[in-house]
Design a protein around this motif. Structure first.
Motif, short mmCIF file in Angstrom:
data_model
loop_
_atom_site.label_atom_id
_atom_site.label_comp_id
_atom_site.label_asym_id
_atom_site.label_seq_id
_atom_site.Cartn_x
_atom_site.Cartn_y
_atom_site.Cartn_z
N ILE A 157 61.81 32.29 9.08
CA ILE A 157 60.93 31.67 8.09
C ILE A 157 60.63 30.25 8.56
CG2 ILE A 157 60.69 30.96 5.67
CD1 ILE A 157 61.09 33.93 5.85
N THR A 158 59.36 29.90 8.60
CA THR A 158 59.04 28.53 9.00
C THR A 158 58.21 27.84 7.92
OG1 THR A 158 57.17 29.40 10.23
CG2 THR A 158 59.15 28.88 11.49
N ALA A 159 58.37 26.52 7.87
CA ALA A 159 57.61 25.72 6.91
C ALA A 159 56.38 25.17 7.60
CB ALA A 159 58.49 24.58 6.39
N LYS A 160 55.24 25.32 6.95
CA LYS A 160 53.99 24.83 7.52
C LYS A 160 53.21 24.12 6.41
CE LYS A 160 53.71 28.78 10.68
NZ LYS A 160 52.94 29.96 11.06
N SER B 2 56.34 40.19 9.33
CA SER B 2 55.07 40.85 9.63
C SER B 2 54.97 42.10 8.77
CB SER B 2 54.99 41.20 11.12
OG SER B 2 56.06 42.07 11.44
N GLY B 3 53.75 42.58 8.64
CA GLY B 3 53.50 43.70 7.73
C GLY B 3 52.39 43.31 6.77
N PRO B 4 52.29 44.03 5.64
CA PRO B 4 51.25 43.69 4.68
C PRO B 4 51.43 42.25 4.17
CG PRO B 4 52.37 45.76 4.10
CD PRO B 4 53.14 45.15 5.22
N ALA B 5 50.30 41.57 3.93
CA ALA B 5 50.38 40.19 3.44
C ALA B 5 50.89 40.16 2.00
CB ALA B 5 49.01 39.53 3.52
N LEU B 6 51.85 39.32 1.76
CA LEU B 6 52.44 39.17 0.42
C LEU B 6 52.59 37.69 0.12
CD1 LEU B 6 55.39 41.11 -1.15
CD2 LEU B 6 55.46 38.61 -1.10
N VAL B 7 52.12 37.29 -1.04
CA VAL B 7 52.28 35.89 -1.46
C VAL B 7 53.33 35.84 -2.55
CG1 VAL B 7 51.15 33.96 -2.64
CG2 VAL B 7 49.97 35.18 -0.79
N PHE B 8 54.31 34.98 -2.35
CA PHE B 8 55.35 34.81 -3.36
C PHE B 8 55.21 33.44 -4.01
CE2 PHE B 8 59.60 33.16 -4.55
CZ PHE B 8 59.84 34.02 -5.61
N LEU B 9 55.09 33.44 -5.34
CA LEU B 9 55.00 32.19 -6.10
C LEU B 9 56.36 31.91 -6.74
CD1 LEU B 9 51.50 32.71 -7.81
CD2 LEU B 9 52.03 31.64 -5.58
N HIS B 10 56.95 30.80 -6.38
CA HIS B 10 58.32 30.48 -6.80
C HIS B 10 58.39 30.07 -8.27
CE1 HIS B 10 57.50 26.16 -6.89
NE2 HIS B 10 56.89 26.29 -5.73
N LEU C 96 62.05 39.52 1.99
CA LEU C 96 60.59 39.71 1.95
C LEU C 96 60.03 39.76 3.38
CD1 LEU C 96 59.56 37.30 -0.97
CD2 LEU C 96 59.35 39.80 -1.00
N ALA C 97 60.52 38.86 4.22
CA ALA C 97 59.99 38.76 5.58
C ALA C 97 60.38 39.99 6.42
CB ALA C 97 60.50 37.49 6.25
N ALA C 98 61.41 40.69 6.01
CA ALA C 98 61.83 41.89 6.76
C ALA C 98 60.81 43.00 6.62
CB ALA C 98 63.20 42.35 6.27
N LYS C 99 59.97 42.91 5.59
CA LYS C 99 59.06 44.02 5.34
C LYS C 99 57.58 43.61 5.25
CE LYS C 99 58.57 47.97 2.38
NZ LYS C 99 58.71 48.45 1.04
N TYR C 100 57.37 42.35 4.95
CA TYR C 100 56.00 41.88 4.73
C TYR C 100 55.72 40.65 5.59
CZ TYR C 100 56.55 44.64 0.45
OH TYR C 100 56.77 45.65 -0.44
N HIS C 101 54.45 40.32 5.69
CA HIS C 101 54.07 39.00 6.20
C HIS C 101 54.00 38.11 4.96
CE1 HIS C 101 51.27 36.43 8.95
NE2 HIS C 101 52.19 35.71 8.32
N VAL C 102 55.05 37.34 4.75
CA VAL C 102 55.19 36.63 3.48
C VAL C 102 54.75 35.18 3.59
CG1 VAL C 102 57.65 36.15 3.92
CG2 VAL C 102 56.79 36.03 1.59
#
Lengths: 422, 259
Positions: B2-5, B21-29, B44-50
């Motif tokens: 996970i990287t911060a950008k 990587s995978g389907p794009a997923l947006v997580f709102l904290h 999340l990152a194990a399955k999606y592009h989060v």
């Protein structure tokens, strides 16, 4: 010097085990502790005391606004001020103040302060606090991070309502009014002097300096602990190149007890001091400071809130006196400590908390009279070089109307003597 | 990994966490924010592009005094998706983030087609008032947030020393920035009219709730289920409001139901 006799109007009957059995004196205080029949008596006593202070020559009588609070029974200070306009005659009526972000629309404050100014013949000193987090956020539901913006807008609207001489439209974010045109207008021009109670917010220092308002620190922890905070204010006054450092640019509230001797003061008053510090100031820490209420800049200065602290219950009378939380003792002791306070903090406006906690009326009158007769005259001229600085105090009419006497001597004319309107 | 950008939006710079990587997923904290090292982010990152953007005032996202209310935050979050070049990502929100996600799906129902609301705020039931987050003391939080308050307290106090002024002032500043922002949507009552708009949601919706959520308790799960057509509710045993921490695997399985 300007000395204002200030009454917080505490509820006098909080039980002995209040601290153990209840989590807060404020916001969610147990409403079963309030007895309106006793309340009737208490309000009457408190107004008597404010009126008594007027007869003794205090410069002002002071009141403030709190909500859902067991030590401050004035959700509406303007109601108390209105009562005071009739039975006081000389003292300034210092309303410290109206939490202007809470009034909807805030021209209500412009109107009521104008009424008070006119009713009192120009004796109003007005205060505009942001309000504590307890009152503003937790009781009155203002969003903490938006409170200051709303306050600033309310301030702009009130000042414009007082100063513009034609109706105007006000398109604010929180208030939209098509026709602002208050009636009546203030008697003092351009408007009454304004004091801003603050608790160390740097933005409030600048606001006072920019507008020539007096900064009031209404602390309960006394003048020794106030030194750093007020020094921060005076440093800012210097840094901002204010034209002067008049002591009337600042005010300070101090709890005070006077008796014939120091020992007598302890005997008479220690119970009342403890009532105030142990029960009245028992505020649940979670209500002290809603996140977002204080700005990041203020938090970075390290100024912590005076509420929700744990040290008060353990303080003995000696701790309170030595630590300067209270000034107490013989007139001579009290005079000396006040000289230290006035010089040390560089303040010209003093708000005297001579009524404390559950102090009964007669005892409070005793302490008040000693202060007025044996302390106050020695402190009057602490700032001779600023005696002509009238920017921060009211300018009443020289000749003011008085209430007509009541009773049989006050009889209207007979119909035959009256002149009909044309 | 996970990287911060950081990306620019019309309302200032926004920091976001990105990984997988995978389907794009947006997580709102939620109101407490999210960190790059959180096991939930890793899952999340194990399955999606989060992508997990920080609200203004959280992380390195700029404070913005012009963001004041629900509509401002809703539109700003859409601006963030635009800046990230995302079109119809899976939208997942926890607590406050769930409130924002629900609002986004209600305001622009054709732009969100897969929605997961986890212990979402945003509704109000008089008979089940949500606790006043803003008056809770730090020591009172674990019991409200976690099924297992003792373990929760250990998680929350990791790297925390309230007695150290060098820690305390930055902590208070962070708290003021974060909860100051959260308060714009949650204070004093976490309800900003979603009930009047929630019927507009068209997305396939999965609701995830911990059985022992004491912050936004179970009746709210039922209220969301009743208000969103076709919504599926996944109740998670032995989990409180921080279900994403306490039962990460169960939450991942629920999100997977969106396809």
């Amino acid at each position: 010097m300007k000395f204002t006799w200030f009454n917080l109007m505490p509820w006098p009957d909080l039980p002995e085990d209040f601290r153990e059995k209840h989590r807060s004196v404020w916001v969610d205080i147990d409403s079963n502790l309030y007895d309106p029949v006793r309340g009737h008596e208490v309000y009457n006593d408190y107004l008597d005391l404010l009126e008594y202070a007027d007869t003794l020559g205090f410069d002002g009588v002071g009141i403030n606004e709190h909500h859902q609070n067991g030590y401050g029974l004035m959700p509406s200070p303007n109601l108390m001020a209105a009562a005071l306009t009739r039975r006081t005659s000389k003292a300034a009526i210092v309303v410290l103040g109206n939490s202007i972000a809470l009034y909807n629309p805030p021209i209500r404050v412009a109107e009521e302060f104008a009424m008070l100014d006119v009713m009192s013949g120009g004796r109003l000193v007005a205060g505009f606090p942001v309000g504590t987090s307890m009152d503003t956020n937790f009781c009155y539901g203002q969003i903490p991070a938006l409170t200051r913006e709303k306050y600033a807008e309310a301030h702009d609207m009130i000042i414009r309502a007082w100063t513009e001489d034609k109706p105007f439209a006000f398109n604010g974010r929180y208030n939209k009014l098509r026709h602002v045109n208050i009636w009546p207008k203030t008697l003092q021009k351009p408007f009454p002097p304004i004091h801003i109670p603050g608790g160390g917010s740097v933005e409030t220092y600048d606001f006072c300096i920019d507008n020539t308002y007096s900064y009031s620190y209404l602390s309960f922890s006394g003048y020794i602990r106030a030194k750093a905070l007020l020094q921060g204010y005076w440093d800012q006054v210097a840094k901002r190149n204010a034209p002067d450092a008049s002591p009337y640019r600042a005010g300070f509230a101090q709890t005070v007890f006077v008796a014939e001797t120091d020992a007598e003061a302890e005997r008479l008053y220690s119970g009342h001091a403890h009532y105030f510090y142990n029960r009245c100031l028992h505020v649940y820490a979670g209500f002290a400071d809603a996140p977002g209420y204080r700005t990041v800049k203020t938090i970075q200065t390290g100024a912590l809130n005076q509420y929700g602290r744990a040290e008060y219950p353990s303080l003995t009378w000696k701790d309170l006196v030595d630590g300067g939380y209270i000034i107490a003792g013989s007139p001579e002791t009290v005079r000396q400590r006040f000289e230290e306070l006035i010089k040390g903090l560089n303040v010209g406006n003093i708000f005297l908390l001579l009524h404390v906690g559950n102090m009964p009326k007669d005892l409070c009158m005793y302490s008040t009279k000693l202060f007025a007769e044996k302390v106050l005259p020695h402190l009057r001229n602490m700032w001779p070089e600023y005696k002509d600085d009238h920017r921060f105090w009211c300018s009443p009419l020289a000749e003011r109307a008085l209430p007509a006497p009541l009773g049989p001597t006050f009889a209207p004319n007979t119909p035959a003597e009256m002149v009909p309107a044309k | 990994m996970i990287t911060a950008k950081t990306i620019q939006t019309p309302k200032g710079a926004v920091e976001y966490l990105e990984g997988g990587s995978g389907p794009a997923l947006v997580f709102l904290h939620g109101a407490g924010g999210i960190t790059a090292d959180s096991p939930f982010m890793a899952a999340l990152a194990a399955k999606y592009h989060v992508y997990a953007p920080f609200l203004p005032g959280y992380g390195e996202s700029e404070d913005n005094p012009d963001i004041r209310d629900m509509l401002d935050v809703t539109l700003h979050t859409y601006d963030v998706l635009d800046a990230l070049g995302l079109h119809k990502p899976i939208l997942v929100g926890h607590s406050l983030g769930g409130m924002i996600a629900a609002e986004m799906a209600a305001v622009a129902p054709n732009d969100i087609d897969r929605l997961c609301l986890i212990a979402a705020a945003g509704l109000w039931i008089d008979s089940h008032p949500v606790p006043d987050l803003f008056s809770l003391l730090p020591r009172e939080l674990p019991a409200v947030l976690f099924h297992d308050a003792v373990a929760g307290a250990a998680t929350m106090t990791r790297n925390v020393n309230m007695q150290d002024p060098a820690f305390l002032i930055p902590f208070l500043v962070r708290n003021a920035r974060q909860l100051g922002m959260a308060g714009k949507l949650l204070f004093p009552i976490p309800e900003r009219g979603l009930k009047d708009r929630i019927h507009r949601i068209k997305a396939k919706t999965v609701l995830v709730w911990g059985d022992s959520d004491r912050m936004v308790p179970a009746p709210y799960a039922q209220a969301f289920k009743a208000a969103i057509k076709g919504a599926e509710l996944v109740s998670v045993p032995e989990a409180g409001h921080m279900v994403i921490v306490e039962q990460t695997t169960a939450v991942m399985a629920a999100i997977a139901r969106l396809g």
